[in-house]
Design a protein around this motif. Structure first.
Motif, PDB file in Angstrom:
ATOM      1  N   LYS A 257     -48.809  74.159 -61.018  1.00 55.76           N
ATOM      2  CA  LYS A 257     -47.511  73.547 -61.329  1.00 55.76           C
ATOM      3  C   LYS A 257     -47.556  72.700 -62.601  1.00 55.76           C
ATOM      4  O   LYS A 257     -46.562  72.633 -63.337  1.00 55.76           O
TER       5      LYS A 257
ATOM      6  N   ALA B 290     -48.406  60.799 -69.660  1.00 54.99           N
ATOM      7  CA  ALA B 290     -49.036  59.538 -69.283  1.00 54.99           C
ATOM      8  C   ALA B 290     -48.346  59.026 -68.021  1.00 54.99           C
ATOM      9  O   ALA B 290     -47.192  59.366 -67.754  1.00 54.99           O
TER      10      ALA B 290
ATOM     11  N   GLY C 150     -48.145  63.037 -72.869  1.00 58.40           N
ATOM     12  CA  GLY C 150     -49.602  62.947 -72.970  1.00 58.40           C
ATOM     13  C   GLY C 150     -50.311  64.213 -72.502  1.00 58.40           C
ATOM     14  O   GLY C 150     -51.432  64.488 -72.939  1.00 58.40           O
TER      15      GLY C 150
ATOM     16  N   LEU D 203     -37.598  58.384 -72.537  1.00 57.37           N
ATOM     17  CA  LEU D 203     -38.009  57.162 -71.836  1.00 57.37           C
ATOM     18  C   LEU D 203     -37.860  55.950 -72.743  1.00 57.37           C
ATOM     19  O   LEU D 203     -38.305  54.849 -72.408  1.00 57.37           O
TER      20      LEU D 203
HETATM   21  N1  CO8 Z   1     -46.008  59.557 -64.582  1.00 59.55           N
HETATM   22  C1  CO8 Z   1     -46.039  59.160 -63.292  1.00 59.55           C
HETATM   23  N2  CO8 Z   1     -45.621  59.931 -62.282  1.00 59.55           N
HETATM   24  C2  CO8 Z   1     -45.133  61.164 -62.578  1.00 59.55           C
HETATM   25  C3  CO8 Z   1     -45.054  61.638 -63.893  1.00 59.55           C
HETATM   26  C4  CO8 Z   1     -45.532  60.772 -64.929  1.00 59.55           C
HETATM   27  N3  CO8 Z   1     -45.535  61.156 -66.215  1.00 59.55           N
HETATM   28  N4  CO8 Z   1     -44.534  62.877 -63.874  1.00 59.55           N
HETATM   29  C5  CO8 Z   1     -44.296  63.172 -62.593  1.00 59.55           C
HETATM   30  N5  CO8 Z   1     -44.647  62.130 -61.795  1.00 59.55           N
HETATM   31  C6  CO8 Z   1     -44.533  62.047 -60.345  1.00 59.55           C
HETATM   32  C7  CO8 Z   1     -43.096  61.857 -59.914  1.00 59.55           C
HETATM   33  O1  CO8 Z   1     -42.744  60.487 -60.037  1.00 59.55           O
HETATM   34  C8  CO8 Z   1     -43.131  62.337 -58.497  1.00 59.55           C
HETATM   35  O2  CO8 Z   1     -43.701  61.331 -57.704  1.00 59.55           O
HETATM   36  P1  CO8 Z   1     -42.925  60.880 -56.323  1.00 59.55           P
HETATM   37  O3  CO8 Z   1     -43.013  62.094 -55.469  1.00 59.55           O
HETATM   38  O4  CO8 Z   1     -43.762  59.730 -55.859  1.00 59.55           O
HETATM   39  O5  CO8 Z   1     -41.551  60.521 -56.697  1.00 59.55           O
HETATM   40  C9  CO8 Z   1     -44.153  63.485 -58.555  1.00 59.55           C
HETATM   41  O6  CO8 Z   1     -44.914  63.287 -59.747  1.00 59.55           O
HETATM   42  C10 CO8 Z   1     -43.496  64.852 -58.653  1.00 59.55           C
HETATM   43  O7  CO8 Z   1     -42.597  64.837 -59.755  1.00 59.55           O
HETATM   44  P2  CO8 Z   1     -41.056  65.297 -59.626  1.00 59.55           P
HETATM   45  O8  CO8 Z   1     -40.551  65.052 -58.272  1.00 59.55           O
HETATM   46  O9  CO8 Z   1     -40.319  64.697 -60.764  1.00 59.55           O
HETATM   47  O10 CO8 Z   1     -41.225  66.881 -59.857  1.00 59.55           O
HETATM   48  P3  CO8 Z   1     -40.121  67.885 -60.433  1.00 59.55           P
HETATM   49  O11 CO8 Z   1     -40.681  69.240 -60.227  1.00 59.55           O
HETATM   50  O12 CO8 Z   1     -38.795  67.547 -59.913  1.00 59.55           O
HETATM   51  O13 CO8 Z   1     -40.094  67.584 -62.036  1.00 59.55           O
HETATM   52  C11 CO8 Z   1     -41.061  67.136 -64.209  1.00 59.55           C
HETATM   53  C12 CO8 Z   1     -41.214  67.819 -62.833  1.00 59.55           C
HETATM   54  C13 CO8 Z   1     -39.900  67.756 -64.994  1.00 59.55           C
HETATM   55  C14 CO8 Z   1     -42.365  67.332 -64.954  1.00 59.55           C
HETATM   56  C15 CO8 Z   1     -40.764  65.626 -63.994  1.00 59.55           C
HETATM   57  O14 CO8 Z   1     -41.739  65.104 -63.093  1.00 59.55           O
HETATM   58  C16 CO8 Z   1     -40.817  64.798 -65.253  1.00 59.55           C
HETATM   59  O15 CO8 Z   1     -39.910  64.823 -66.047  1.00 59.55           O
HETATM   60  N6  CO8 Z   1     -41.909  63.990 -65.438  1.00 59.55           N
HETATM   61  C17 CO8 Z   1     -42.047  63.062 -66.506  1.00 59.55           C
HETATM   62  C18 CO8 Z   1     -42.357  63.771 -67.792  1.00 59.55           C
HETATM   63  C19 CO8 Z   1     -42.466  62.767 -68.925  1.00 59.55           C
HETATM   64  O16 CO8 Z   1     -41.541  62.082 -69.268  1.00 59.55           O
HETATM   65  N7  CO8 Z   1     -43.673  62.674 -69.531  1.00 59.55           N
HETATM   66  C20 CO8 Z   1     -43.905  61.797 -70.612  1.00 59.55           C
HETATM   67  C21 CO8 Z   1     -44.548  60.555 -70.110  1.00 59.55           C
HETATM   68  S1  CO8 Z   1     -44.741  59.333 -71.395  1.00 59.55           S
HETATM   69  C22 CO8 Z   1     -46.093  59.848 -72.230  1.00 59.55           C
HETATM   70  O17 CO8 Z   1     -46.723  60.801 -71.898  1.00 59.55           O
HETATM   71  C23 CO8 Z   1     -46.491  59.035 -73.384  1.00 59.55           C
HETATM   72  C24 CO8 Z   1     -47.829  59.527 -73.923  1.00 59.55           C
HETATM   73  C25 CO8 Z   1     -48.343  58.634 -74.936  1.00 59.55           C
HETATM   74  C26 CO8 Z   1     -48.744  57.356 -74.337  1.00 59.55           C
HETATM   75  C27 CO8 Z   1     -49.627  56.686 -75.269  1.00 59.55           C
HETATM   76  C28 CO8 Z   1     -49.652  55.208 -75.017  1.00 59.55           C
HETATM   77  C29 CO8 Z   1     -50.283  54.485 -76.122  1.00 59.55           C
END
Ligand code: CO8
Length: 258
Positions: free
Chosen positions: A60, A66, A109, A135
């Motif tokens: 998946k 991050a 990330g 975000l």
């Molecule tokens: N961080 C923490 N938890 C996460 C993340 C994440 N990035 N992605 C998913 N999860 C968790 C969800 O919160 C959920 O947990 P819970 O069941 O406790 O609510 C679980 O994983 C399953 O996720 P979903 O229910 O959302 O699953 P879906 O199939 O509905 O959706 C997606 C999948 C589309 C991938 C969705 O989870 C999503 O959009 N995730 C976030 C993606 C995102 O925005 N990523 C960017 C993060 S910021 C980043 O990476 C910055 C990098 C650089 C940092 C450098 C710092 C210096």
């Protein structure tokens, strides 16, 4: 085999396999996972029996970015003071070849981690994106820099400004991934590819990596000189004598990796 909580690290033949393993968080990258990936990769780097490293995730998600929950309440000085995720610079500095085998989400990330590897093999289910802008932040582990170098300015700008995802076919057309394979074959293909690389002369493979990476850093004339000097130095390797003798004698080469 080493014991970790957020990853699985295994030796399979001459390949070191790192599987990201936080399924409940779609392999979101927190500090523990960061440390464990870097520790495992460093152990493989120093293991003389390993010739190539593969990093993969689940069906998946390779990694959904991050860990947002770990970061959400932090201040500027928390992030800047800790130089959050600067440790990741150790990964692209590994000298042995690294492959990212990506199925499902490689976001933020996660996309950046994949791009730190030497190349990305993608399942047809792979989806890449830099959604940080949604975000209220921006890429912080190389997204604005590596993505731009890999797929060019127009696509990188659009990806980072809109946060939209790219599917595997678009990623292949854009040059982000080396190949797309059916999801069911991703890991086997990645392991075969890694075994092939690991069967080559390790010093020659390390020099290839060094030379290709140099292409990102210097102008063409300097890069060509650097390549030529490395090429000359391969003639100091026993593996050069073996590889060329094997060709002339019409038999497979058996490299000693020294
Ligand atoms: N961080 C923490 N938890 C996460 C993340 C994440 N990035 N992605 C998913 N999860 C968790 C969800 O919160 C959920 O947990 P819970 O069941 O406790 O609510 C679980 O994983 C399953 O996720 P979903 O229910 O959302 O699953 P879906 O199939 O509905 O959706 C997606 C999948 C589309 C991938 C969705 O989870 C999503 O959009 N995730 C976030 C993606 C995102 O925005 N990523 C960017 C993060 S910021 C980043 O990476 C910055 C990098 C650089 C940092 C450098 C710092 C210096």
């Amino acid at each position: 085999n080493m014991h970790y909580e957020t990853i699985i690290a295994e030796k399979k033949g001459r390949v070191g396999l790192i599987t990201l393993n936080r399924p409940k968080a779609l392999n979101a990258i927190n500090r523990q996972l960061t440390q464990e990936v870097l520790d495992a990769a460093t152990a493989f780097e120093t293991d003389p029996d390993i010739g190539c490293i593969v990093i993969t995730g689940s069906e998946k998600a390779f990694a959904a970015g991050a860990d947002i929950k770990e970061m959400q309440d932090r201040s500027f000085i928390d992030m800047y003071g800790a130089d959050w995720f600067a440790d990741w610079e150790r990964l692209p500095r590994l000298r042995k070849p690294t492959i990212a085998a990506v199925a499902g989400f490689a976001l933020g990330g996660g996309c950046e981690l994949a791009m730190m590897c030497d190349f990305i093999l993608a399942a047809d289910t792979a989806r890449f994106g830099q959604p940080e802008i949604k975000l209220g932040v921006m890429p912080g582990m190389g997204g604005s820099q590596r993505l731009t170098r890999l797929i060019g300015r127009a696509k990188a700008m659009e990806m980072c400004l809109t946060g939209r995802m790219m599917d595997a076919a678009e990623a292949e057309r854009a040059g982000l991934v080396s190949r797309v394979v059916p999801a069911a074959e991703l890991l086997a293909d990645a392991m075969t590819t890694a075994e092939t690389i690991a069967s080559m002369s390790l010093p020659a493979a390390m020099m290839v990596k060094e030379a290709v990476n140099r292409a990102d850093e210097v102008d063409l004339a300097e890069g060509l000189r650097f390549e030529r000097r490395l090429f000359h130095s391969t003639f100091a390797l026993e593996d050069q004598k073996e590889g060329m003798a094997a060709f002339v004698e019409k038999r497979p080469a058996v490299f000693k990796n020294r």
